[in-house]
Design a protein around this motif. Structure first.
Motif, PDB file in Angstrom:
ATOM      1  N   GLU A   1      -9.883   7.796  -5.419  1.00  0.00           N
ATOM      2  CA  GLU A   1      -8.934   8.649  -6.321  1.00  0.00           C
ATOM      3  C   GLU A   1      -8.914   8.062  -7.841  1.00  0.00           C
ATOM      4  O   GLU A   1      -9.538   8.638  -8.847  1.00  0.00           O
ATOM      5  CB  GLU A   1      -7.483   8.827  -6.038  1.00  0.00           C
ATOM      6  CG  GLU A   1      -7.287   9.697  -4.668  1.00  0.00           C
ATOM      7  CD  GLU A   1      -6.189   9.908  -4.249  1.00  0.00           C
ATOM      8  OE1 GLU A   1      -5.051   9.421  -4.939  1.00  0.00           O
ATOM      9  OE2 GLU A   1      -5.770  10.780  -3.306  1.00  0.00           O
ATOM     10  N   THR A   2      -8.509   6.835  -7.833  1.00  0.00           N
ATOM     11  CA  THR A   2      -8.627   6.136  -9.139  1.00  0.00           C
ATOM     12  C   THR A   2      -8.965   4.700  -8.729  1.00  0.00           C
ATOM     13  O   THR A   2      -9.171   4.210  -7.625  1.00  0.00           O
ATOM     14  CB  THR A   2      -7.421   5.921  -9.611  1.00  0.00           C
ATOM     15  OG1 THR A   2      -6.392   5.229  -9.036  1.00  0.00           O
ATOM     16  CG2 THR A   2      -6.754   7.411  -9.980  1.00  0.00           C
ATOM     17  N   SER A   3      -8.956   3.625  -9.698  1.00  0.00           N
ATOM     18  CA  SER A   3      -9.386   2.176  -9.393  1.00  0.00           C
ATOM     19  C   SER A   3      -8.201   1.462  -8.442  1.00  0.00           C
ATOM     20  O   SER A   3      -8.359   0.397  -8.137  1.00  0.00           O
ATOM     21  CB  SER A   3      -9.591   1.329 -10.557  1.00  0.00           C
ATOM     22  OG  SER A   3      -8.574   1.511 -11.414  1.00  0.00           O
ATOM     23  N   ASN A   4      -7.148   2.076  -8.483  1.00  0.00           N
ATOM     24  CA  ASN A   4      -5.985   1.774  -7.705  1.00  0.00           C
ATOM     25  C   ASN A   4      -5.973   2.152  -6.219  1.00  0.00           C
ATOM     26  O   ASN A   4      -5.063   1.818  -5.473  1.00  0.00           O
ATOM     27  CB  ASN A   4      -4.487   2.199  -8.187  1.00  0.00           C
ATOM     28  CG  ASN A   4      -4.319   1.428  -9.406  1.00  0.00           C
ATOM     29  OD1 ASN A   4      -4.456   0.250  -9.488  1.00  0.00           O
ATOM     30  ND2 ASN A   4      -3.833   2.182 -10.658  1.00  0.00           N
ATOM     31  N   THR A   5      -7.014   2.968  -5.999  1.00  0.00           N
ATOM     32  CA  THR A   5      -7.258   3.059  -4.408  1.00  0.00           C
ATOM     33  C   THR A   5      -7.557   1.967  -3.508  1.00  0.00           C
ATOM     34  O   THR A   5      -8.316   1.016  -4.278  1.00  0.00           O
ATOM     35  CB  THR A   5      -8.536   4.232  -4.118  1.00  0.00           C
ATOM     36  OG1 THR A   5      -8.278   5.373  -4.930  1.00  0.00           O
ATOM     37  CG2 THR A   5      -8.683   4.339  -2.889  1.00  0.00           C
ATOM     38  N   TYR A   6      -6.955   2.005  -2.426  1.00  0.00           N
ATOM     39  CA  TYR A   6      -7.076   0.790  -1.618  1.00  0.00           C
ATOM     40  C   TYR A   6      -8.512   0.526  -1.341  1.00  0.00           C
ATOM     41  O   TYR A   6      -9.129   1.380  -1.097  1.00  0.00           O
ATOM     42  CB  TYR A   6      -6.198   0.756  -0.382  1.00  0.00           C
ATOM     43  CG  TYR A   6      -4.748   0.532  -0.831  1.00  0.00           C
ATOM     44  CD1 TYR A   6      -4.025  -0.490  -1.228  1.00  0.00           C
ATOM     45  CD2 TYR A   6      -3.770   1.640  -0.345  1.00  0.00           C
ATOM     46  CE1 TYR A   6      -2.874  -0.639  -1.538  1.00  0.00           C
ATOM     47  CE2 TYR A   6      -2.388   1.418  -0.999  1.00  0.00           C
ATOM     48  CZ  TYR A   6      -1.930   0.272  -1.562  1.00  0.00           C
ATOM     49  OH  TYR A   6      -0.725   0.311  -1.664  1.00  0.00           O
ATOM     50  N   LEU A   7      -8.918  -0.732  -1.106  1.00  0.00           N
ATOM     51  CA  LEU A   7     -10.214  -1.029  -1.022  1.00  0.00           C
ATOM     52  C   LEU A   7     -10.751  -0.824   0.490  1.00  0.00           C
ATOM     53  O   LEU A   7     -11.769  -0.365   0.596  1.00  0.00           O
ATOM     54  CB  LEU A   7     -10.601  -2.378  -1.411  1.00  0.00           C
ATOM     55  CG  LEU A   7     -11.901  -2.915  -1.469  1.00  0.00           C
ATOM     56  CD1 LEU A   7     -12.742  -2.210  -2.292  1.00  0.00           C
ATOM     57  CD2 LEU A   7     -12.251  -4.561  -1.674  1.00  0.00           C
ATOM     58  N   PHE A   8     -10.047  -1.175   1.415  1.00  0.00           N
ATOM     59  CA  PHE A   8     -10.518  -1.194   2.808  1.00  0.00           C
ATOM     60  C   PHE A   8      -9.503  -0.083   3.506  1.00  0.00           C
ATOM     61  O   PHE A   8      -8.424  -0.480   4.082  1.00  0.00           O
ATOM     62  CB  PHE A   8     -10.564  -2.280   3.493  1.00  0.00           C
ATOM     63  CG  PHE A   8     -11.402  -3.415   2.769  1.00  0.00           C
ATOM     64  CD1 PHE A   8     -12.796  -3.017   2.578  1.00  0.00           C
ATOM     65  CD2 PHE A   8     -11.088  -4.866   2.489  1.00  0.00           C
ATOM     66  CE1 PHE A   8     -13.428  -3.814   1.747  1.00  0.00           C
ATOM     67  CE2 PHE A   8     -12.097  -5.534   1.730  1.00  0.00           C
ATOM     68  CZ  PHE A   8     -13.321  -5.366   1.578  1.00  0.00           C
ATOM     69  N   MET A   9      -9.994   1.017   3.929  1.00  0.00           N
ATOM     70  CA  MET A   9      -9.385   2.073   4.616  1.00  0.00           C
ATOM     71  C   MET A   9     -10.350   2.913   5.642  1.00  0.00           C
ATOM     72  O   MET A   9     -11.487   2.688   5.236  1.00  0.00           O
ATOM     73  CB  MET A   9      -8.800   3.188   3.414  1.00  0.00           C
ATOM     74  CG  MET A   9      -7.680   2.801   2.565  1.00  0.00           C
ATOM     75  SD  MET A   9      -7.092   4.134   1.918  1.00  0.00           S
ATOM     76  CE  MET A   9      -8.600   4.902   0.858  1.00  0.00           C
ATOM     77  N   TRP A  10      -9.842   3.163   6.854  1.00  0.00           N
ATOM     78  CA  TRP A  10     -10.789   3.946   7.804  1.00  0.00           C
ATOM     79  C   TRP A  10     -10.717   5.252   7.280  1.00  0.00           C
ATOM     80  O   TRP A  10     -10.144   5.668   6.252  1.00  0.00           O
ATOM     81  CB  TRP A  10      -9.971   3.788   9.216  1.00  0.00           C
ATOM     82  CG  TRP A  10      -9.735   2.401   9.665  1.00  0.00           C
ATOM     83  CD1 TRP A  10      -8.614   1.720  10.043  1.00  0.00           C
ATOM     84  CD2 TRP A  10     -10.664   1.455   9.912  1.00  0.00           C
ATOM     85  NE1 TRP A  10      -8.779   0.552  10.370  1.00  0.00           N
ATOM     86  CE2 TRP A  10     -10.207   0.213  10.497  1.00  0.00           C
ATOM     87  CE3 TRP A  10     -12.338   1.262   9.780  1.00  0.00           C
ATOM     88  CZ2 TRP A  10     -10.811  -0.849  10.954  1.00  0.00           C
ATOM     89  CZ3 TRP A  10     -12.826   0.213   9.946  1.00  0.00           C
ATOM     90  CH2 TRP A  10     -12.316  -0.936  10.548  1.00  0.00           C
ATOM     91  N   LYS A  11     -11.480   6.206   8.097  1.00  0.00           N
ATOM     92  CA  LYS A  11     -11.537   7.641   7.743  1.00  0.00           C
ATOM     93  C   LYS A  11     -10.566   8.220   7.551  1.00  0.00           C
ATOM     94  O   LYS A  11     -10.239   9.160   6.958  1.00  0.00           O
ATOM     95  CB  LYS A  11     -12.675   8.090   8.796  1.00  0.00           C
ATOM     96  CG  LYS A  11     -13.279   9.366   8.169  1.00  0.00           C
ATOM     97  CD  LYS A  11     -14.280  10.080   9.284  1.00  0.00           C
ATOM     98  CE  LYS A  11     -14.908  11.196   8.741  1.00  0.00           C
ATOM     99  NZ  LYS A  11     -16.003  11.753   9.570  1.00  0.00           N
TER     100      LYS A  11
END
Length: 213
Positions: free
Chosen positions: A110-120
């Motif tokens: 969404e933005t640069s504040n999106t968490y870097l490591f997420m599963w699907k």
């Protein structure tokens, strides 16, 4: 080990985590959460910056929190694309670029504040789940998993690989974020007596070639 990661969304997330953790010699607390809740330390896309310089590709990681960073000073770590050295599976630059593309296509970014490591499923990667997958990859290489195999092995492996390559100790300390003259750097990079003899021989040969001309 990297070649055994599944060829799907979650497999690429796993591959990207491992390649970044290894390349930057990170502690597990730098890139995964320990429980189920995120904190102010959890990595986001804004912590990563990619750029090119003289037709060479770089990935840069900014850390503010860490075990050895008590005063939360900004620490900047940079590494180059490694495709010309290793299999592309290990390249942190290209793995990250593909990860961001996948997140965008699945509406996770969404933005640069999106968490870097997420599963699907949008869950942020935690230590327990990542450790299980890491052990599974080790088993696929034919090795037997035991308590000595931890995520910290990625950090240890990077530091020892750099030592074996002849990388200067001061640069290894900087990447590992150890204090100058750190006992831990000495522990990670210590050699057997035979390895010391081999290093001495290598430098003597180099010296003699230079001065015999």
């Amino acid at each position: 080990m990297f070649e055994y990661t599944p060829n799907n969304f979650n497999g690429h997330v796993l591959r990207t985590i491992l390649s970044i953790a290894y390349s930057f010699a990170l502690r597990s607390g730098d890139y995964v959460i320990t429980g189920l809740q995120t904190t102010h330390r959890t990595l986001k896309f804004k912590n990563i910056y990619t750029f090119s310089n003289n037709n060479r590709l770089y990935i840069q990681l900014t850390l503010i929190y860490g075990k050895s960073n008590r005063y939360h000073k900004t620490e900047i770590l940079t590494t180059e694309c490694t495709c010309n050295i290793y299999n592309i599976n290990l390249c942190p630059y290209h793995n990250f670029v593909k990860l961001k593309s996948l997140y965008i296509s699945y509406n996770l970014y969404e933005t640069s504040n999106t968490y870097l490591f997420m599963w699907k499923n949008k869950k942020v990667v935690n230590y327990y789940t990542l450790s299980k997958l890491y052990y599974a990859l080790i088993e696929k290489t034919g090795r037997t998993v035991n308590l000595r195999y931890k995520l910290h092995g990625l950090r240890f492996g990077r530091i020892t690989d750099l030592r074996a390559s002849g990388c200067p100790a001061w640069l290894i300390e900087k990447l590992a974020r150890h204090a100058p003259g750190s006992v831990m750097t000495y522990y990670y990079t210590r050699m057997s007596s035979t390895e010391e003899a081999q290093f001495i021989q290598k430098y003597l040969i180099k010296y003699n070639k230079k001065h015999s001309k």
